[in-house]
Design an enzyme around this catalytic site. Structure first.
Site, PDB file in Angstrom:
ATOM      1  CE  LYS A 179      -1.654   2.843   3.036  1.00 39.06           C
ATOM      2  NZ  LYS A 179      -1.696   4.152   2.318  1.00 39.06           N
ATOM      3  CB  THR A 236       1.172   5.657  11.452  1.00 38.29           C
ATOM      4  OG1 THR A 236       0.671   6.951  11.128  1.00 38.29           O
ATOM      5  CG2 THR A 236       0.424   4.619  10.645  1.00 38.29           C
ATOM      6  CD  GLU A 254      13.155   4.710   8.094  1.00 29.88           C
ATOM      7  OE1 GLU A 254      13.282   5.587   8.985  1.00 29.88           O
ATOM      8  OE2 GLU A 254      12.963   4.983   6.912  1.00 29.88           O
TER       9      GLU A 254
END
Length: 488
Positions: A179, A236, A254
């Protein structure tokens, strides 16, 4: 209007080797003009379900191919992208706002190299073996692909960071559901058009477009996706860890950085100044490795600042498709406002803005008046506790402060929640090693910046992430290891 929507580029999901339309779409903007130019699928659970099923179905065939067969296919894909390098660079520049020069010299060549690198490295891994002669036993390890990998990549280096995940995942024999960011999906979609020609079997690489909250969430929560590799924000990532916890998924995260550049008074300023401008403002400062806190030893502080500001003012901001431009547009209007708000906060706190935002006037070409542009901005006399020194700004803004001693600067450089990268400028070899050892950063560059050997681990400590990627590290992440003991 219908006439308007006909002119727009409309992307489709790529599932099981076919392009599939979606029931709803998201507008994607050209950051240099402020206009909608592309419609991106607004995928949800259903689309992710179909993509995961296609990836699961393709897994037995793909995982049973030899590393050499997979290597040949990845090399072919690299050749095809390289053949279309100019088209990819143009698309990346238009979609992301970065300069055409940066897309041509950094993003697309690196995407090509990602495939070539892992196509090669997959051929050279060995497993371990130990003997216990007294027990009459031999132990050895074997590694196998894990299954379906969920890959979520960000908007700053779209194809570069997407291929940095796809290449090792499929090289190791996994199949993937990727995605990309909904803000920069075009080059991923263009790559999908080349997969069949490269010989990638249907279902090995599936790309589902959409938002993090909807598409990303469905992927992270899917029980048949045992691995998630994510590049993006710490916020997130926390949600990904929470959502994937019930499934004990394997994560590689990361995240951001608040990277220090430490410039000692014996630094070679002739090399240091142009490179520190690059490490501050390259790709509009939208790189997780950018240096946004510049610590300069007091003896050269005023000299450094004078020269640094003078050079920063020479950086040309404008239409990204102009090859003479150094700074393109920021990704979105919201992001531009966020970056500007940091400069306003610094001013309110009594810091000095020496050039850029709110100080110098920005003149733009006629067609770019509504674009999301900002001048390279240098702030001095910022307090270490200021949000400008603590939070990742992710734009063309850097803070320059003075320091006195080595001991002091190490402590100050480490006083943020992040720990991704750092740069050290000094001609004293002993000092360079001492400082590098003590900095809390996954990557330390000395007298240079962003020189990458993909063989070596990449990643950060503290809030900058979990795990490392690179030849050996990606192989370990994307395969499951088993220890086998034989008594003879």
């Amino acid at each position: 209007t219908m006439a308007h929507s006909k002119a727009l580029l409309v992307l489709e999901n790529f599932i099981g080797g076919k392009f599939v339309t979606c029931s709803s779409y998201i507008d994607s903007y050209n950051p240099s003009t402020g206009d909608v130019y592309c419609r991106v699928p607004d995928s949800g659970k259903e689309e992710v379900e179909a993509a995961v099923k296609a990836a699961k179905d393709a897994f037995p065939i793909w995982s049973s191919k030899s590393p050499l067969e997979r290597s040949r296919i990845l090399n072919k894909l690299a050749d095809l992208i390289e053949h279309d390098l100019e088209a990819f660079a143009q698309a990346e520049s238009k979609d992301q706002g970065k300069t055409i020069t940066f897309a041509r010299t950094v993003d697309i060549p690196r995407a090509v190299y990602n495939f070539r690198f892992f196509a090669s490295s997959i051929l050279h891994h060995t497993t371990e073996c130990t003997e216990m002669a007294t027990m009459g036993c031999v132990h050895y390890t074997s590694r196998a692909p894990v299954g379906v990998a969920g890959l979520i990549s960000p908007w700053n280096l779209p194809l570069y960071l997407l291929t940095w995940k796809i290449a090792p995942a499929v090289a190791c024999g996994n199949t993937v559901v990727a995605k990309p960011s909904e803000m920069t999906s075009v080059t991923a979609w263009m790559m999908c058009k080349l997969l069949e020609k490269a010989g990638v079997p249907h279902g090995v690489v599936n790309v589902v477009f959409g938002t993090g909250a909807k598409t990303g969430e469905a992927l992270v929560c899917h029980p048949d996706v045992p691995l998630i590799s994510f590049t993006g924000s710490t916020l997130t990532a926390q949600r990904i860890m929470e959502k994937s916890a019930p499934y004990c998924k394997r994560l590689s995260l990361e995240l951001g950085g608040k990277n220090p550049a430490i410039i000692f008074d014996d630094a070679d300023l002739i090399q240091c100044i142009p490179m520190t401008l690059r490490s501050s403002f390259a790709n509009q400062g939208e790189i997780c490795l950018c240096t946004s806190r510049i610590f300069v030893q007091r003896g050269i502080y005023s000299e450094f600042l004078k020269r640094f500001v003078a050079e920063a003012k020479k950086w040309k901001v404008g239409n990204p498709s102009d090859p003479t431009v150094d700074v393109g547009a920021l990704i979105s209007e919201e992001h531009l406002e966020k970056v500007r708000s940091y400069v306003k906060k610094a001013q309110a706190e009594g810091a000095r803005v020496l050039c850029g935002e709110g100080v110098d006037s920005l003149t733009l070409p006629a067609g770019n008046q509504k674009g999301y542009f900002m001048l390279p901005t240098v702030i001095a006399e910022v307090k270490d506790e200021s949000c400008c020194m603590q939070e990742e700004i992710f734009g063309p803004v850097t803070c320059v402060v003075a320091f006195d001693t080595e001991e002091e600067v190490i402590k100050r450089a480490n006083s943020v929640k992040y720990g991704l990268a750092a740069t050290v400028w000094s001609s004293n070899v002993g000092r360079v090693h001492r400082v590098a050892q003590r900095l809390q950063a996954g990557l330390v560059w000395t007298n240079c910046w962003l020189v990458r050997d993909l063989n070596l681990p990449f990643g950060g400590m503290k809030a900058s992430g979990i795990g490392r990627e690179g030849a050996k590290d990606s192989y370990e992440f994307f395969t499951e290891v088993k220890t086998i003991t034989i008594k003879h």
